[in-house]
Design an enzyme around this catalytic site. Structure first.
Site, PDB file in Angstrom:
ATOM      1  N   ASP A 183       0.869  -1.174   0.000  1.00 29.44           N
ATOM      2  CA  ASP A 183       0.000   0.000   0.000  1.00 29.44           C
ATOM      3  C   ASP A 183       0.902   1.218   0.000  1.00 29.44           C
ATOM      4  OD1 ASP A 183      -2.773   1.307   0.710  1.00 29.44           O
ATOM      5  OD2 ASP A 183      -1.319   2.180   2.100  1.00 29.44           O
ATOM      6  N   HIS A 189     -11.455   3.006 -12.053  1.00 27.31           N
ATOM      7  CA  HIS A 189     -12.235   2.210 -11.095  1.00 27.31           C
ATOM      8  C   HIS A 189     -13.148   1.221 -11.793  1.00 27.31           C
ATOM      9  CE1 HIS A 189     -11.151   5.844  -8.743  1.00 27.31           C
ATOM     10  NE2 HIS A 189     -10.842   4.907  -7.881  1.00 27.31           N
ATOM     11  N   ASP A 208      -0.467  26.771  -5.210  1.00 26.22           N
ATOM     12  CA  ASP A 208       0.565  27.160  -4.253  1.00 26.22           C
ATOM     13  C   ASP A 208       1.500  26.007  -3.872  1.00 26.22           C
ATOM     14  OD1 ASP A 208       1.596  29.343  -2.829  1.00 26.22           O
ATOM     15  OD2 ASP A 208       0.688  28.622  -0.963  1.00 26.22           O
TER      16      ASP A 208
HETATM   17  N1  LIG Z   1      -4.179   3.656   2.528  1.00 24.93           N
HETATM   18  C1  LIG Z   1      -4.887   3.836   1.411  1.00 24.93           C
HETATM   19  N2  LIG Z   1      -6.053   4.487   1.450  1.00 24.93           N
HETATM   20  C2  LIG Z   1      -6.758   4.683   0.307  1.00 24.93           C
HETATM   21  C3  LIG Z   1      -6.276   4.200  -0.932  1.00 24.93           C
HETATM   22  C4  LIG Z   1      -5.039   3.514  -0.939  1.00 24.93           C
HETATM   23  O1  LIG Z   1      -4.549   3.062  -1.999  1.00 24.93           O
HETATM   24  N3  LIG Z   1      -4.374   3.361   0.235  1.00 24.93           N
HETATM   25  N4  LIG Z   1      -6.997   4.393  -2.087  1.00 24.93           N
HETATM   26  C5  LIG Z   1      -8.353   4.946  -2.044  1.00 24.93           C
HETATM   27  C6  LIG Z   1      -9.383   3.828  -2.152  1.00 24.93           C
HETATM   28  N5  LIG Z   1      -9.237   2.861  -1.077  1.00 24.93           N
HETATM   29  C7  LIG Z   1      -8.711   1.600  -1.241  1.00 24.93           C
HETATM   30  C8  LIG Z   1      -8.540   0.869  -0.087  1.00 24.93           C
HETATM   31  C9  LIG Z   1      -8.043  -0.432  -0.141  1.00 24.93           C
HETATM   32  C10 LIG Z   1      -7.708  -1.008  -1.349  1.00 24.93           C
HETATM   33  C11 LIG Z   1      -7.203  -2.406  -1.410  1.00 24.93           C
HETATM   34  O2  LIG Z   1      -7.011  -2.939  -2.470  1.00 24.93           O
HETATM   35  N6  LIG Z   1      -7.006  -3.085  -0.247  1.00 24.93           N
HETATM   36  C12 LIG Z   1      -6.658  -4.465  -0.218  1.00 24.93           C
HETATM   37  C13 LIG Z   1      -5.582  -4.745   0.808  1.00 24.93           C
HETATM   38  C14 LIG Z   1      -4.282  -4.420   0.185  1.00 24.93           C
HETATM   39  C15 LIG Z   1      -3.066  -4.905   0.947  1.00 24.93           C
HETATM   40  O3  LIG Z   1      -2.482  -4.184   1.693  1.00 24.93           O
HETATM   41  N7  LIG Z   1      -2.666  -6.123   0.744  1.00 24.93           N
HETATM   42  C16 LIG Z   1      -1.400  -6.614   1.221  1.00 24.93           C
HETATM   43  C17 LIG Z   1      -1.562  -7.781   2.100  1.00 24.93           C
HETATM   44  C18 LIG Z   1      -2.145  -8.966   1.382  1.00 24.93           C
HETATM   45  C19 LIG Z   1      -3.095  -9.661   2.279  1.00 24.93           C
HETATM   46  O4  LIG Z   1      -4.175  -9.220   2.536  1.00 24.93           O
HETATM   47  N8  LIG Z   1      -2.667 -10.792   2.789  1.00 24.93           N
HETATM   48  C20 LIG Z   1      -3.485 -11.537   3.696  1.00 24.93           C
HETATM   49  C21 LIG Z   1      -3.272 -12.987   3.405  1.00 24.93           C
HETATM   50  C22 LIG Z   1      -4.500 -13.546   2.761  1.00 24.93           C
HETATM   51  C23 LIG Z   1      -4.126 -14.306   1.484  1.00 24.93           C
HETATM   52  O5  LIG Z   1      -3.697 -15.463   1.581  1.00 24.93           O
HETATM   53  O6  LIG Z   1      -4.291 -13.712   0.396  1.00 24.93           O
HETATM   54  C24 LIG Z   1      -3.171 -11.198   5.117  1.00 24.93           C
HETATM   55  O7  LIG Z   1      -2.103 -10.587   5.365  1.00 24.93           O
HETATM   56  O8  LIG Z   1      -3.992 -11.501   5.961  1.00 24.93           O
HETATM   57  C25 LIG Z   1      -0.491  -6.935   0.026  1.00 24.93           C
HETATM   58  O9  LIG Z   1      -0.965  -6.836  -1.093  1.00 24.93           O
HETATM   59  O10 LIG Z   1       0.671  -7.227   0.248  1.00 24.93           O
HETATM   60  C26 LIG Z   1      -7.854  -5.276   0.150  1.00 24.93           C
HETATM   61  O11 LIG Z   1      -8.672  -4.861   0.975  1.00 24.93           O
HETATM   62  O12 LIG Z   1      -7.930  -6.376  -0.411  1.00 24.93           O
HETATM   63  C27 LIG Z   1      -7.877  -0.271  -2.527  1.00 24.93           C
HETATM   64  C28 LIG Z   1      -8.385   1.046  -2.469  1.00 24.93           C
HETATM   65  C29 LIG Z   1      -8.604   5.793  -0.823  1.00 24.93           C
HETATM   66  N9  LIG Z   1      -7.923   5.354   0.351  1.00 24.93           N
END
Ligand SMILES: Nc1nc2c(c(=O)[nH]1)N[C@@H](CNc1ccc(C(=O)N[C@@H](CCC(=O)N[C@@H](CCC(=O)N[C@@H](CCC(=O)O)C(=O)O)C(=O)O)C(=O)O)cc1)CN2
Ligand code: MET
Ligand SMILES: [Zn+2]
Length: 765
Positions: A495, A701, A662
């Site tokens: 992220d 999106h 700005d």
């Molecule tokens: N912080 C933040 N805020 C934001 C955005 C953003 O990009 N970042 N974008 C806007 C829109 N919001 C968003 C918020 C979340 C996601 C998103 O895709 N989130 C993912 C999680 C992404 C993540 O961090 N994944 C990690 C961890 C992977 C994971 O979940 N692993 C599991 C394991 C499960 C498995 O076996 O897959 C775990 O750790 O538990 C990675 O990719 O490395 C989700 O919910 O699915 C997208 C847009 C506004 N706010």
């Protein structure tokens, strides 16, 4: 003295609801499977609150997607394009509104006040036929009751519902949403009457819009709405819950004057002046639900201080009329500290997630009733003291450097048009430059590699090799597509905020500290607990590796200080701006290291700058001043020939355009295609913009692939209001949530459209 919780996270301690939803959407499990997971989560939450001793336990704060969409369903306000034919709204219609389906796009989604939570915006016009179409509130009340828990059913209040809606297409300019009040109140009355019949003795209406700058017409709507509901509500205790800021004096007067209302919920954390309002006058015989435990953060409450606040309030409202509560729904904080296995004991002792906050609220209520849990309070006081004095929190050098920033403006010495000339001489690029925002698709394979590296299942060497290969693929693809300014694709990042948090000092991160962002999507905000510094370069290795793979300019890719601040859990022991300045200094070091490593174009994303704008206009100026200043600090030291980009993905900033100018970036890329008229109208109205600008030419999106003609058309529209030499061509935002099958043709068409217009411009000369 009793206790109350405004609302509770629905995702579950290990994101059980997310996985159940996504599996249902992928047709890997049935509706019954999903309902079972949901029912188990609800019952666990109710039992947990009941066991903790909470008197007023909320129901109907669970949602399969969003509580505002639940209200839309309750009212039967389904836009006609979803083809709903009446009857109880089921998953099909509900999820079509939330996510779209094969033939119809989703309803609009937007930020919930100044949080990172997004809600589905109701679309209402004069022709909506409201009907009672979802019995969810009553069903959940009964479900809890059958489990032995008598709850307070929670509804989005009727006035906030309308104030958060948008007029349907075609009536945007003419329609008054509040004129629908007489049409929706009859549905609310039906719900109220069923709740009464089911045995409810309390009801909670969430009316958070009361904290906004409202005019007298809007305030009057609250007065009329509750007057109209008064007889329907008789026999019930009625709580009007407000949160996220202070009320204005006028709004407070309106609130305490509402007919038929017996209790007021106030946010005493963000509402720093709320206590003075109460001191100035509180109606006799009414309840005050005092939100002293912060629902927006993960810090353990300072119980001694909250207890003293509650004692002051008790003297005003009376002993049996004060209720200890949370400042807002706990939806905006992480779920349960118990599942944090990697945080050390010291930091853990400073924290409280939703489950712990429930216990805090109850401990406060008991203490006020003369049954103070001395051991619990003593442990809390010790943790507060350790946080104040811990050497891990303070870094003298950082504090000095941040203090030294004051008084200076931090602007690049040369003005933007001269800088752009110098950059053009160095980079020698065509007009209508094409670029992307940073991330490329995050494939399952990529996520697996990162997960295995984190879990020490693959070696660092193998990990670096895999990421390098991914970068090479992304670079080759962009060259093949003939994009002008490249990105490395961000494959090493989970992220855009968490990634930097993991590498900066003063940050802690969690394993399960997920917070719902929208639908099934969650974020894991890092925790800023101490002074922030950068022990070593964070992105230089990956960016220079990527640059070495191509002759074209490769953008260095950073997240800006304001966005890191707004998307983290921020320390509450110093003002936000001080933390922001510290992050700015860390990012400044990174920017300068990238420049030294030969990166000529550096993008510093400020995606969350607009969302951090305070809810009240009187506070905008101060916020924008330090936020924009923080951004400028990051890049004021680079040479004229280094091109600084920024990116924002919230197009509604006509009101802050002067602050954006700005920021003094060389190029800004902005989300635009979902609302092009809105953004471009600023320039139509004559705002002078001399820096590079790339209003997004297509919506990322949606899985839909935009055609060349449609993109060319958009660029044409932009050229009507912006000079050719400053216009960039790029998508709305990063591509991480898309698939390659969508990204390749979309970018191909984007480049073709840019080339088409270049040819037209050349022949027009
Ligand atoms: N912080 C933040 N805020 C934001 C955005 C953003 O990009 N970042 N974008 C806007 C829109 N919001 C968003 C918020 C979340 C996601 C998103 O895709 N989130 C993912 C999680 C992404 C993540 O961090 N994944 C990690 C961890 C992977 C994971 O979940 N692993 C599991 C394991 C499960 C498995 O076996 O897959 C775990 O750790 O538990 C990675 O990719 O490395 C989700 O919910 O699915 C997208 C847009 C506004 N706010
Ligand atoms: C939410 S803004 C995203 C910016 C980031 N550079 C990306 O492309 O993903
Ligand atoms: Zn974006």
């Amino acid at each position: 003295m009793a206790s109350h919780i405004v609302g509770y996270p629905r995702m579950g301690p290990k994101r059980e609801l997310k996985f159940a939803l996504e599996s249902f959407w992928d047709k890997k499990s049935s509706a019954e499977d999903l309902q079972k997971v949901a029912a188990d989560l609800r019952s666990a939450i109710w039992k947990q609150m009941a066991d903790a001793g909470i008197k007023y336990i909320p129901s109907n704060t669970f949602s399969y997607y969003d509580q505002v969409l639940d209200a839309t369903s309750m009212l039967g306000a389904v836009p006609p394009r979803y083809g709903w034919n009446g009857g109880e709204i089921g998953f099909d219609t509900y999820f079509s509104m939330a996510r779209g389906n094969a033939s119809v796009p989703a309803m609009e989604m937007t930020k919930w006040f100044d949080t990172n939570y997004h809600f589905i915006v109701p679309e209402l016009g004069p022709d909506v036929n409201f009907s009672y179409a979802s019995h969810k509130a009553v069903d959940e009340y009964k479900e809890a009751k059958s489990l032995g828990v008598d709850t307070v059913p929670v509804l989005v209040g009727p006035v906030s519902y309308l104030l958060l809606s948008k007029p349907a297409k075609g009536v945007e300019k003419t329609f008054s949403l509040l004129s629908l009040l007489p049409k929706i109140l009859p549905i609310y009355k039906e719900v109220i009457s069923e709740l009464k019949a089911a045995g409810a003795s309390w009801i909670q209406f969430d009316e958070p819009t009361l904290v906004l700058d409202l005019d007298s017409h809007q305030l009057q709507a609250f007065t009329s709405a509750y007057a109209d509901l008064e007889s329907a509500l008789s026999g019930l205790n009625v709580l009007i819950e407000t949160y996220f800021a202070d009320l204005t004096t006028k709004a407070y007067k309106t609130l305490v004057g509402l007919k038929g209302v017996t209790a007021y919920g106030l946010d005493l954390v963000r509402g720093t002046q709320t206590i003075d309002l109460v001191k100035a006058g509180f109606p006799e015989g009414k309840y005050l639900f005092a939100g002293v435990v912060d629902g927006r953060n993960i810090w353990a409450n300072d119980l001694a201080s909250s207890l003293s606040t509650l004692q002051q309030l008790e003297a005003i409202v009376g002993k049996d009329k004060l209720v200890a509560s949370t400042s807002c729904s706990l939806l905006h904080t992480a779920v349960d500290l118990v599942n944090e296995t990697k945080l050390d004991d010291e930091i853990k002792s400073w924290l409280a997630f939703a489950a712990q906050k429930v216990v805090e609220v109850n401990a406060l209520a008991k203490a006020l009733a003369g049954q103070k849990d001395e051991a619990f309070f003593a442990a809390n006081a010790a943790a507060q003291a350790s946080r104040k004095s811990s050497p891990r929190v303070t870094n003298e050098a950082v504090q000095k450097a941040a203090a030294a920033l004051k008084g200076s403006d931090h602007r690049r010495a040369t003005n933007v048009s001269a800088r752009l000339d110098a950059q053009q001489k160095k980079l020698n690029l065509p007009v209508l430059l094409t670029t992307t925002i940073g991330s490329f698709p995050q494939t399952l394979e990529l996520r697996r590699v990162r997960r295995e590296f984190k879990a020490n299942k693959i070696s660092e060497e193998d990990y670096v090799k895999a990421i390098k290969e991914e970068i090479k693929k992304v670079v080759d693809l962009q060259e093949e597509l003939d994009i002008d300014v490249l990105v490395h694709g961000e494959p090493e990042r989970n992220d855009m905020v968490e990634y930097f948090g993991e590498q900066l000092s003063g940050f802690a991160f969690t394993v399960n500290g997920w917070v719902q962002s929208y639908g099934s999507r969650c974020v894991k905000p890092p925790i800023i607990y101490g002074d922030v510094s950068r022990p070593k370069p964070m992105t230089v290795f990956w960016s220079s590796t990527a640059q070495s793979m191509t002759q074209r300019p490769m953008k260095g890719m950073l997240t800006g200080p304001v966005t890191i601040l707004n998307w983290s859990f921020v320390r509450n022991d110093q003002p936000r701006f001080e933390t922001c300045y510290q992050i700015a200094l860390a990012i400044k070091d990174e920017v300068e290291d990238l420049e030294k490593a030969g990166i000529n174009v550096i993008q510093i994303d400020e995606a969350a700058l607009r969302e951090g704008l305070p809810l009240r206009k009187s506070e905008h100026g101060f916020y924008l001043k330090w936020a924009v200043h923080s951004f400028r600090i990051t890049n004021c030291g680079v040479q004229d020939t280094t091109q600084i980009h920024t990116h924002m993905c919230y197009s509604n900033f006509n009101d802050i355009i002067h602050s954006i100018i700005d920021m003094d970036a060389d190029v800004i890329t902005i989300e635009n295609s979902r609302s092009d008229e809105k953004l471009l109208s600023v320039f139509r109205e004559g705002v002078k913009y001399g820096a590079g600008i790339g209003p997004g030419v297509y919506d990322i999106h949606s899985p839909r692939i935009p055609s060349t003609e449609e993109i060319a058309d958009r660029i044409d529209k932009m050229l009507a209001v912006l000079e050719t030499n400053i216009l960039w061509v790029n998508p709305d935002c990063g591509l991480k949530t898309r698939k390659y099958a969508e990204v390749k043709p979309a970018l191909n068409n984007m480049v073709a459209a840019a080339k088409l217009l270049r040819t037209q411009l050349a022949s027009a000369k």
